[in-house]
Design an enzyme around this catalytic site. Structure first.
Site, PDB file in Angstrom:
ATOM      1  N   ASP A  27       0.840  -1.199   0.000  1.00 60.51           N
ATOM      2  CA  ASP A  27       0.000   0.000   0.000  1.00 60.51           C
ATOM      3  C   ASP A  27       0.875   1.249   0.000  1.00 60.51           C
ATOM      4  O   ASP A  27       2.008   1.217   0.477  1.00 60.51           O
ATOM      5  CB  ASP A  27      -0.906  -0.048   1.246  1.00 60.51           C
ATOM      6  CG  ASP A  27      -2.036   0.963   1.161  1.00 60.51           C
ATOM      7  OD1 ASP A  27      -2.312   1.481   0.058  1.00 60.51           O
ATOM      8  OD2 ASP A  27      -2.649   1.231   2.212  1.00 60.51           O
ATOM      9  N   ASN A  75     -10.470  -2.568  -6.347  1.00 58.27           N
ATOM     10  CA  ASN A  75      -9.656  -1.691  -7.211  1.00 58.27           C
ATOM     11  C   ASN A  75     -10.269  -1.483  -8.603  1.00 58.27           C
ATOM     12  O   ASN A  75      -9.949  -0.510  -9.278  1.00 58.27           O
ATOM     13  CB  ASN A  75      -8.229  -2.238  -7.378  1.00 58.27           C
ATOM     14  CG  ASN A  75      -7.348  -2.060  -6.154  1.00 58.27           C
ATOM     15  OD1 ASN A  75      -6.375  -2.782  -5.961  1.00 58.27           O
ATOM     16  ND2 ASN A  75      -7.684  -1.091  -5.282  1.00 58.27           N
TER      17      ASN A  75
HETATM   18  C1  FPP Z   1      -1.609   0.295  -3.395  1.00 58.78           C
HETATM   19  O1  FPP Z   1      -1.271   1.629  -3.456  1.00 58.78           O
HETATM   20  C2  FPP Z   1      -1.148  -0.459  -4.548  1.00 58.78           C
HETATM   21  C3  FPP Z   1      -1.941  -0.959  -5.543  1.00 58.78           C
HETATM   22  C4  FPP Z   1      -3.389  -0.790  -5.598  1.00 58.78           C
HETATM   23  C5  FPP Z   1      -1.361  -1.695  -6.675  1.00 58.78           C
HETATM   24  C6  FPP Z   1      -0.151  -2.515  -6.407  1.00 58.78           C
HETATM   25  C7  FPP Z   1       0.675  -2.539  -7.620  1.00 58.78           C
HETATM   26  C8  FPP Z   1       2.037  -2.518  -7.659  1.00 58.78           C
HETATM   27  C9  FPP Z   1       2.868  -2.594  -6.466  1.00 58.78           C
HETATM   28  C10 FPP Z   1       2.749  -2.369  -8.924  1.00 58.78           C
HETATM   29  C11 FPP Z   1       2.538  -3.390  -9.926  1.00 58.78           C
HETATM   30  C12 FPP Z   1       2.562  -4.767  -9.421  1.00 58.78           C
HETATM   31  C13 FPP Z   1       3.233  -5.738 -10.007  1.00 58.78           C
HETATM   32  C14 FPP Z   1       3.101  -7.120  -9.510  1.00 58.78           C
HETATM   33  C15 FPP Z   1       4.103  -5.471 -11.129  1.00 58.78           C
HETATM   34  P1  FPP Z   1      -2.418   2.708  -3.508  1.00 58.78           P
HETATM   35  O2  FPP Z   1      -2.607   3.107  -4.913  1.00 58.78           O
HETATM   36  O3  FPP Z   1      -3.632   2.177  -2.816  1.00 58.78           O
HETATM   37  O4  FPP Z   1      -1.756   3.856  -2.682  1.00 58.78           O
HETATM   38  P2  FPP Z   1      -2.484   4.956  -1.773  1.00 58.78           P
HETATM   39  O5  FPP Z   1      -3.206   4.211  -0.690  1.00 58.78           O
HETATM   40  O6  FPP Z   1      -1.334   5.770  -1.274  1.00 58.78           O
HETATM   41  O7  FPP Z   1      -3.388   5.725  -2.688  1.00 58.78           O
END
Ligand code: FPP
Length: 247
Positions: A27, A75
């Site tokens: 996250d 998501n």
């Molecule tokens: C959470 O951060 C992350 C995600 C929803 C996506 C996870 C994806 C990756 C780590 C990159 C791609 C993955 C792979 C396997 C290549 P958020 O967007 O919820 O962050 P925030 O809470 O700060 O808004």
């Protein structure tokens, strides 16, 4: 086992007491980008570098199973632009990482409602899973379009069908039966759950499987998470006493 790292003292880890399965709620990509006045997708791109680093760290020290929460059922409700960008990033990652996965002995697996993924992502995913299926250093389970409640509903429906058809008696249903109908059938439960970016939530992740997992929450945003911090958490994990409800 000790690691010499730049800026850090070598970390002592007991190779016989490492978790067999680490699960991570990655996250904070959005906040990482926002702090730098960048588009959210830049945070996801940087987050992909952390993914690579932690997968390699598991191989180096001998953590055999890693499950990463990469995309939740919730998501899908993000703005279309971000969903598309994440799918493009995922597809690129699946293609570009193949040689690296082969080189490091990483077997890729996926859990979740994979039928909802765009076809071109699903195809690259299937291809990578097939290509890496004989690798045995680390198994990486990517949780994609994953939600624990949906997983539990699916399990209940499948078990009901088994009972209805007479293949199973309701009084034969045990913990093990339930585990066998989850996406993680055959995979031991996580011993350790890590969540980055400080949120004290489980967010519908592996609700059944984390029953006895040790939980570590770090304030570090996922794109800033690195192998040194991972080793620190493993060291703290080894200092905790796990009792599984016993005295
Ligand atoms: C959470 O951060 C992350 C995600 C929803 C996506 C996870 C994806 C990756 C780590 C990159 C791609 C993955 C792979 C396997 C290549 P958020 O967007 O919820 O962050 P925030 O809470 O700060 O808004």
């Amino acid at each position: 086992l000790s690691f010499k790292q730049t800026n850090t003292i070598p970390i002592q880890l007991n190779p016989d007491a490492l978790p067999k399965h680490v699960a991570i709620i990655m996250d904070g990509n959005g906040r990482w980008a926002k702090k730098r006045l960048l588009d959210r997708i830049k945070g996801h791109e940087k987050g992909a570098d952390s993914v690579r680093q932690i997968v390699e760290a598991c191989g180096k020290i001998g953590v055999p199973i890693l499950t990463l929460f990469a995309f939740s059922t919730e998501n899908w409700q993000r703005p279309k632009k971000e969903v598309t960008a994440l799918m493009v990033l995922l597809k690129k990652f699946l293609v570009s990482e193949r040689p690296n996965l082969m080189d490091k002995g990483v077997r890729l697996n996926a859990i979740g409602d994979l039928d909802r993924l765009p076809k071109e992502v699903r195809d690259e995913l299937d291809k990578t899973i097939r290509l890496t299926s004989a690798n045995d250093t680390v198994t990486v389970n990517l949780a994609l379009s994953y939600g624990a409640r949906a997983e539990i509903v699916r399990m209940a429906r499948q078990i009901c069908e088994e009972v209805k058809s007479g293949r199973l008696q309701s009084n034969e249903i045990t913990d093990e039966t339930v585990s066998n109908y989850l996406y993680t059938a055959g995979i031991p439960d996580p011993d350790l759950l890590i969540r980055t970016s400080g949120e004290m939530r489980i967010s519908n992740f592996m609700l059944w499987q984390i029953a006895y997992a040790e939980i570590f929450i770090t304030d570090t945003l996922w794109p800033d998470f690195n192998e040194n911090e991972f080793y620190e958490i493993l060291k703290r994990f080894q200092m905790r006493e796990r009792r599984f409800g016993r005295v």
